[in-house]
Design an enzyme around this catalytic site. Structure first.
Site, PDB file in Angstrom:
ATOM      1  N   ASP A 296      29.700 -23.619  -7.841  1.00 41.91           N
ATOM      2  CA  ASP A 296      28.858 -22.406  -7.213  1.00 41.91           C
ATOM      3  C   ASP A 296      30.001 -21.575  -6.114  1.00 41.91           C
ATOM      4  OD1 ASP A 296      26.721 -21.098  -6.011  1.00 41.91           O
ATOM      5  OD2 ASP A 296      27.305 -21.728  -3.770  1.00 41.91           O
ATOM      6  N   VAL A 400      14.480  -1.220 -20.702  1.00 39.64           N
ATOM      7  CA  VAL A 400      13.369  -0.384 -21.691  1.00 39.64           C
ATOM      8  C   VAL A 400      13.036  -1.466 -22.482  1.00 39.64           C
ATOM      9  CG1 VAL A 400      13.594   1.674 -20.787  1.00 39.64           C
ATOM     10  CG2 VAL A 400      14.904   0.883 -22.894  1.00 39.64           C
ATOM     11  N   GLU A 402      12.508  -4.591 -25.379  1.00 37.79           N
ATOM     12  CA  GLU A 402      14.363  -5.030 -26.014  1.00 37.79           C
ATOM     13  C   GLU A 402      14.776  -4.248 -28.436  1.00 37.79           C
ATOM     14  OE1 GLU A 402      17.428  -8.050 -26.538  1.00 37.79           O
ATOM     15  OE2 GLU A 402      16.253  -6.231 -24.264  1.00 37.79           O
ATOM     16  N   LYS A 407      16.747   1.773 -27.468  1.00 30.52           N
ATOM     17  CA  LYS A 407      17.385   1.568 -25.429  1.00 30.52           C
ATOM     18  C   LYS A 407      18.714   2.747 -25.828  1.00 30.52           C
ATOM     19  CE  LYS A 407      17.082  -3.321 -24.405  1.00 30.52           C
ATOM     20  NZ  LYS A 407      17.269  -3.501 -23.082  1.00 30.52           N
ATOM     21  N   SER A 429      18.641  -8.766 -23.443  1.00 29.08           N
ATOM     22  CA  SER A 429      18.781 -10.576 -23.339  1.00 29.08           C
ATOM     23  C   SER A 429      19.508 -10.836 -24.447  1.00 29.08           C
ATOM     24  CB  SER A 429      17.221 -11.154 -23.089  1.00 29.08           C
ATOM     25  OG  SER A 429      16.589 -10.437 -24.435  1.00 29.08           O
ATOM     26  N   HIS A 450      22.212  -8.804 -17.470  1.00 24.38           N
ATOM     27  CA  HIS A 450      20.479  -8.946 -17.872  1.00 24.38           C
ATOM     28  C   HIS A 450      19.868 -10.826 -16.687  1.00 24.38           C
ATOM     29  CE1 HIS A 450      19.261 -12.965 -20.559  1.00 24.38           C
ATOM     30  NE2 HIS A 450      18.037 -12.444 -20.127  1.00 24.38           N
ATOM     31  N   ASN A 453      13.935 -14.019 -15.706  1.00 26.02           N
ATOM     32  CA  ASN A 453      12.692 -13.756 -15.271  1.00 26.02           C
ATOM     33  C   ASN A 453      11.628 -14.887 -14.660  1.00 26.02           C
ATOM     34  OD1 ASN A 453      10.588 -12.246 -14.781  1.00 26.02           O
ATOM     35  ND2 ASN A 453       9.412 -12.371 -17.084  1.00 26.02           N
ATOM     36  N   TYR A 660      21.634 -22.358 -12.654  1.00 23.55           N
ATOM     37  CA  TYR A 660      20.569 -20.993 -12.211  1.00 23.55           C
ATOM     38  C   TYR A 660      19.922 -20.081 -13.333  1.00 23.55           C
ATOM     39  CZ  TYR A 660      23.403 -21.852  -7.950  1.00 23.55           C
ATOM     40  OH  TYR A 660      24.008 -22.428  -6.993  1.00 23.55           O
TER      41      TYR A 660
END
EC number: 4.2.1.17
Length: 725
Positions: A296, A400, A402, A407, A429, A450, A453, A660
């Protein structure tokens, strides 16, 4: 000057009061092995001063002592147990000598006093702190426990309950709370700290304060009745079992050690602490958790270096509202970067603003902010149906649907509305950045960004460098992500980038298990309870969305047809065709109903078994080890390929991205740390048992070469730290 070491010095202050000042080279003080030895030498000098009346400990830095030098830990953990135990005895003898000085002692603590820094001040009679104090014992978060007397002194100072809460959880507390529980004796402004410290010492010297009575409880057994002890330790062990579980042994070991030591005085209690600390230091969990801490620091240091000449964006914009857009807008505004949120219809804008307001209201309910702060933050999110204000933004992220055509159109239109130097980013993604960049006139100003969620909870942001992305573009987006409180990791462009590229082979392993007759419920249970994932693969697919996974699976198959192209209809196809999209519509592998807090709660649904039977062989049982192997080998192989191909720059960044971004179990330390713990040769033997399952189970040649010589992927420390006794 009485004594001058490399990291501290000792001098007379006034009228028989000496000061011991921590002043290491660099910006912070650390309690490394050399400093412990130097402290012992300073005390040896001090013990010979017959006119000594009192001792003040202080720091010449913005923080007292930030803790032990964690960069020493991995090499310290290589020291044989007997030698490590001897060194801990030496270190504790130093702190005992500080505690046993025949004069009152006081630590003037500013800023951080963590880990060994906290244990150092616990050995003094009095502690005076500044309002910016953060003090605590975070060792259990690193897979170990206090080793310099923290588990002995803290319970005897605060009582068992408060001490157990701090030690077992690895907590640190602020000045106000520390004063309330008795961890410090007073809080004064920075400019009054030394003056106040001297005043307290004078009162102790004259006898107005009984410093001997203050010291005595730390030398004696813990004052608890049998009933009080039973209650405190039973509750603590129950809480630790519930929160830490079997994969994190340090918190439970710490609680049991404090319990066992409660009936002893200082010396025997310290011996018990020593006996508990040493085995913990040699566990895989400790190496993994310390590795995560160091990784980290490396990742954040790299981000800081890349942005040292870059100004943080002052105005941002999000294209596409909804839950994701609202989450990004909230995070930016919450961290101080105003944001324009654009969409093509009011319904989506309202959804985005509702999401941001909901997250702010949660902060209000928790007491983190007041109504004035809430209103101030929400006022910096500007919803719009047009491009008003886009000529002033520094960075724009597109979020917007995918779909590459949509896009491209949105990005191309936006490029015409912003300044030439404005950076554009896509929150895609899976779609390659090079494909989206083909629609732009200035592809050098474009990259991927990216988010994961839910945005406000997930620490990772993947920054995807396209073939034409400039260094300045990457740096600006890193700066914005860092300002938002995220951990940005730069990866190179390919379908799925890094995280999704390695996630979908994991899902493929799951699909093959189900095809071969495994029960998804058992797979979820094994991967959660045994391997340690926060969610099993079926549950994770439901959260991601079966429709989303179905689409992404097709993108990955097109990008890597040799490995990821399916030759059979799988469970994801079956659920998708049955309109079971997961949590979003209440039906996936599991059925979902809202609980009392309005959150989806999973339940079993027998109907799914009939559906899966159409794409599966008859049910059969798999061992836990076989399930783990078949799930993890495809992921690990793909992680290794990403490193070999330069998609990810280092094992450290790969491991942090998985921890993460996906919740890879921290006690494993990440994919590469887990692989090295297994050993490359052992891993190869395991993988070869399953290579008949297809290309995803074929170990990359580079890893095969390492396995032949049993070489690690993470550079291995060959020498333990040299301990000075």
């Amino acid at each position: 000057m009485l004594y001058k070491g490399d990291t501290l010095y000792l001098d007379w202050l006034e009228d028989g009061i000496a000061e011991l000042v921590f002043d290491a080279p660099g910006s912070v003080n650390k309690l490394d092995t050399a400093t412990v030895a130097s402290l012992g030498q300073a005390l040896e000098v001090l013990e010979k001063q017959h006119d000594l009346k009192g001792l003040l400990l202080r720091s010449n830095k913005a923080a007292f002592i930030v803790g032990a030098d964690i960069t020493e830990f991995l090499s310290l953990f290589l020291v044989p147990e007997e030698q490590l135990s001897q060194w801990l005895h030496f270190a504790n003898s130093v702190f005992n000598r500080l505690e046993d000085l025949p004069v009152p002692t006081l630590a003037a603590v500013n800023g951080y006093a963590l880990g060994g820094g906290c244990e150092c001040v616990l050995a003094t009679d009095y502690r005076l702190a500044t309002p910016d104090l953060r003090i605590g014992l975070p060792e259990t978060k690193l897979g170990i426990m206090p080793g310099f007397g923290g588990s002995v002194r803290l319970p005897r100072m605060l009582g068992a309950d408060s001490a157990l809460e701090i030690i077992a959880a690895g907590k640190d507390v602020g000045a106000e709370h520390a004063l309330k529980i008795g961890l410090v004796d007073g809080v004064v402004k920075q400019e009054k700290l030394i003056e106040g410290a001297i005043a307290v010492l004078r009162q102790a010297i004259t006898g107005d304060l009984d410093w001997r009575a203050k010291r005595q409880p730390k030398l004696e057994p813990l004052k608890l009745s049998k009933i009080e002890a039973a209650m405190s330790f039973t509750i603590a062990k129950g809480m630790v079992a519930q929160t830490a579980g079997k994969h994190y042994p340090a918190p439970m070991t710490a609680v049991k050690t404090i319990e066992a030591a409660a009936r002893f005085g200082r010396e025997e209690a310290l011996n018990l602490e020593n006996k508990s600390f040493v085995p913990l230091a040699h566990t895989n969990e400790a190496r993994a958790l310390v590795g995560i801490f160091l990784n980290d620091q490396y990742v954040k240091g790299k981000a800081k270096k890349l942005t040292k000449d870059i100004e943080t964006p002052k105005q941002a914009a999000v294209l596409g509202a909804g839950i994701m857009g609202g989450g990004i807008a909230y995070q930016s505004a919450w961290k101080g970067v105003p944001v324009i949120m654009k969409d093509i219809n009011d319904k989506s804008l309202n959804l985005g603003m509702t999401e941001a307001a909901k997250l702010l209201n949660k902060q209000l309910e928790r007491g983190k902010i007041d109504g004035l702060k809430l209103a101030g933050v929400i006022s910096t999110i500007h919803p719009t149906l047009d491009y008003a204000g886009f000529d002033r933004v520094d960075v724009v992220v597109e979020a917007v649907v995918e779909n590459p055509k949509v896009k491209k159109a949105v990005l191309a239109e936006t490029e015409q509305k912003v300044r030439p130097e404005t950076v554009l980013a896509s929150n895609t993604s899976t779609i390659p950045i090079g494909e989206l960049a083909s629609a732009l006139e200035r592809p050098e100003n474009f990259c991927g960004m990216h988010f994961f969620n839910p945005v406000h909870r997930m620490p990772l942001v993947e920054i995807i460098r396209g073939e034409k992305s400039s260094d300045e573009t990457i740096a600006k987006v890193i700066a914005w992500a860092s300002k938002m409180g995220k951990t940005p990791i730069v990866v190179n462009d390919c379908p799925g980038f890094f995280v999704n590229r390695v996630l979908f082979p994991y899902f493929a392993g799951f699909s093959q298990l189900l095809r071969d007759g495994a029960d998804f419920r058992k797979v979820d249970k094994v991967m959660e309870k045994q391997f340690g994932w926060p969610m099993g693969p079926a549950y994770l697919l439901d959260v991601v969305g079966i429709d989303t996974a179905h689409h992404a699976q097709a993108v990955m198959a097109a990008g890597f047809p040799q490995r990821m192209q399916k030759e059979y209809r799988d469970a994801i196809d079956a659920l998708f065709d049955a309109n079971r999209f997961g949590q979003k519509n209440g039906l996936g592998f599991w059925r979902y109903k809202e609980d009392s807090k309005g959150k989806p709660k999973k339940e079993e649904d027998a109907a799914v078994d009939d559906l899966l039977a159409s794409v599966s062989q008859p049910k059969r049982d798999f061992s836990d080890d076989e399930i783990i192997a078949r799930m993890m080998i495809p992921m690990i192989n793909e992680v290794v390929r990403c490193l070999e191909e330069g998609i990810i720059a280092s094992p450290a960044e790969a491991d942090m991205a998985l921890v993460y971004g996906l919740g890879f179990p921290p006690f494993h330390g990440g994919a590469f740390r887990w692989l090295d713990t297994q050993g490359s040769a052992k891993y190869l033997d395991m993988a070869q048992q399953y290579q008949h399952l297809g290309p995803l189970y074929e170990v990359p040649e580079g890893l095969r070469n390492k396995a032949r010589h049993n070489e690690p992927i993470i550079p291995r420390l060959n020498q333990p730290v040299r301990l000075v006794l």
